[in-house]
Scaffold this active site. Structure first.
Site, PDB file in Angstrom:
ATOM      1  N   TYR A  53       0.829  -1.198   0.000  1.00  0.00           N
ATOM      2  CA  TYR A  53       0.000   0.000   0.000  1.00  0.00           C
ATOM      3  C   TYR A  53       0.871   1.258   0.000  1.00  0.00           C
ATOM      4  CZ  TYR A  53      -4.093  -2.898   1.188  1.00  0.00           C
ATOM      5  OH  TYR A  53      -5.102  -3.835   1.193  1.00  0.00           O
ATOM      6  N   SER A 210     -13.834  -4.429   0.021  1.00  0.00           N
ATOM      7  CA  SER A 210     -14.738  -3.793  -0.949  1.00  0.00           C
ATOM      8  C   SER A 210     -16.203  -4.090  -0.656  1.00  0.00           C
ATOM      9  CB  SER A 210     -14.405  -4.235  -2.384  1.00  0.00           C
ATOM     10  OG  SER A 210     -14.976  -3.359  -3.331  1.00  0.00           O
ATOM     11  N   PRO A 211     -16.637  -3.938   0.607  1.00  0.00           N
ATOM     12  CA  PRO A 211     -18.035  -4.233   0.937  1.00  0.00           C
ATOM     13  C   PRO A 211     -19.029  -3.270   0.282  1.00  0.00           C
ATOM     14  CG  PRO A 211     -16.972  -3.147   2.778  1.00  0.00           C
ATOM     15  CD  PRO A 211     -15.888  -3.473   1.793  1.00  0.00           C
ATOM     16  N   LEU A 212     -18.547  -2.108  -0.160  1.00  0.00           N
ATOM     17  CA  LEU A 212     -19.423  -1.144  -0.834  1.00  0.00           C
ATOM     18  C   LEU A 212     -19.197  -1.138  -2.340  1.00  0.00           C
ATOM     19  CD1 LEU A 212     -19.261   1.868   1.662  1.00  0.00           C
ATOM     20  CD2 LEU A 212     -20.741  -0.147   1.688  1.00  0.00           C
ATOM     21  N   GLY A 214     -16.667  -0.378  -4.343  1.00  0.00           N
ATOM     22  CA  GLY A 214     -16.131   0.856  -4.913  1.00  0.00           C
ATOM     23  C   GLY A 214     -17.076   2.032  -4.842  1.00  0.00           C
TER      24      GLY A 214
END
Length: 322
Positions: A53, A210-212, A214
Site C-alpha cells: 500500500y 470492498s463491501p461497498l 467501490g
C-alpha cells in the site's frame, strides 16, 4: 463498538476493520492520523494494511504512516495489527511472493516501517502456487516462534486453497490459518459458494474487502459523480446496474438509512463474517460507517435485499447441482 473473536482464536477484534489503503495516496498523513485517532476512540481495534500500500507513490508508504501513528499514539497494545505479504517489493526475482526467502526479508521490512516488534496478523495477500505448503508453513512457524508474528491469515484464497493450507498446517501441528480476507459485497457474492463454507469448517474468520463495491452500494445513483463512483469503470457499471441500484437506494430511503451503512449492516448478518473492512478517506466517512453497527435488519428486509441482489443460491454444490 461490537466485538467478536477472530476465527477460532481467542483474540478479540472489532466488527468493523479499519482499512488503510487510502493513507498516503487519497488521504494525507495528518488526515490519516485523525482517522486512526477517531477509529481508536470509537473502539475500532482491528487495523488492516499491506506492505504494497502506498502505490503508485511508493510501496510501503502506508505502513510507514500507520507506524508513525502507533508510535505517537501509545496505542500499540490496544490494536490488532494486520499486514500482508506477496506483491513485488524489489526489482529482482525473489522480491515478491511467499517463498521463505522473500517472507524473511518482507517481515523485517514491515516491522521496521510499522515501528513495532511484532505483527498480530500476517496475511498472504494472494495464493502463490509456486511455493509448497511445507516451505510456507516452515517460514511462518519460524516467525511465530521468534515472536515476530502471532497469527497467520490469507487473502484472495479459493475455498480449496483454504482447505489445503489448513490441512498442511495440521500435519505440522501448527495453528494454521485463522483468517481469510475476501472480496464480498451485495454485488459480489461468489464466496458464499465455497470460501465461506470452507472458512467456517476450519474455524477461519472471514474479513471482507470492498463491501461497498467501490462506492456503488453507497448511493451511487444519487451521487454518481463523487469519489470512486466517478471512475470510468464504476461509471460503466453504474449504467449497467442502475435499475438494480435504484431499487436498492429506494429500499434504504424507506428504511431511513444511508445505503452504505445498510450494505455494511447486511454484511454483519452473514454467518462466518468477522467484519467488513471500511476504508474511509475522511473522519466523516468513518463516523458514518460506524453507524452501521446500530442498524438491525429484519428477516423481511433481508429477504427484500436478496430479491434485489440475488446470491448464488447457497453453498456449492447445492447452489448449482440440486
Amino acid at each position: 463498538m461490537d466485538f467478536t473473536t477472530l476465527g477460532r482464536t481467542g483474540v478479540t477484534v472489532s466488527r468493523l476493520v479499519l482499512g488503510t489503503m487510502n493513507f498516503g495516496t487519497q488521504t494525507n498523513e495528518d488526515d490519516s492520523f485523525a482517522i486512526m485517532d477517531a477509529a481508536a476512540e470509537a473502539g475500532v481495534n482491528f487495523f488492516d494494511t499491506a506492505n504494497r500500500y502506498g502505490m503508485p507513490e511508493r510501496a510501503g508508504l502506508t505502513e510507514e504512516i500507520v507506524g508513525k501513528w502507533l508510535s505517537r499514539s501509545g496505542r500499540r497494545d490496544e490494536i490488532v495489527l494486520a499486514t500482508k505479504v506477496f506483491g513485488s517489493m524489489a526489482d529482482h526475482p525473489n522480491g515478491r511472493g511467499v517463498s521463505a526467502k522473500h517472507i524473511r526479508r518482507a517481515v523485517e521490512d514491515s516491522l521496521r516501517r510499522l515501528n513495532t516488534d511484532h505483527i498480530d496478523l500476517y496475511q498472504m495477500h494472494h495464493i502463490d502456487r509456486s511455493v509448497p505448503w511445507e516451505e510456507l508453513w516452515q517460514a511462518m512457524d519460524q516467525l511465530v516462534t521468534a515472536g515476530k508474528v502471532l497469527y497467520v491469515g490469507s487473502s484472495n484464497f479459493a475455498g480449496w486453497h483454504i482447505a489445503q493450507a489448513c490441512e498442511a498446517a495440521t500435519r505440522r501441528h501448527s495453528l494454521g490459518l485463522v483468517s481469510e480476507q475476501s472480496k464480498y459485497s451485495l454485488l459480489t457474492r461468489d464466496i458464499e459458494m465455497e470460501v465461506l463454507p470452507a472458512a467456517q469448517a476450519y474455524g477461519v474468520g472471514v474479513i471482507t474487502w470492498s463491501p461497498l463495491e467501490g462506492g456503488l452500494l453507497a448511493g451511487a445513483v444519487a451521487k454518481a459523480k463523487e469519489g470512486r463512483r466517478s471512475q470510468q469503470r464504476n461509471q460503466e457499471r453504474l449504467g449497467e446496474l442502475k435499475p438494480q441500484l435504484s431499487r436498492w437506494e429506494k429500499l434504504c430511503k424507506d428504511l431511513g438509512r444511508n445505503p452504505g451503512d445498510v450494505a455494511l449492516a447486511w454484511q454483519l448478518t452473514r454467518a462466518g463474517v468477522t467484519g467488513p473492512i471500511i476504508g474511509p478517506r475522511t473522519v466523516e466517512q468513518l463516523e458514518g460507517a460506524i453507524g452501521a453497527l446500530k442498524i438491525r435488519l429484519t428477516k423481511d428486509v433481508q429477504a427484500q435485499i436478496d430479491e434485489i441482489f440475488p446470491g448464488p443460491g447457497g453453498p456449492a454444490p447445492e447452489c448449482y447441482a440440486w
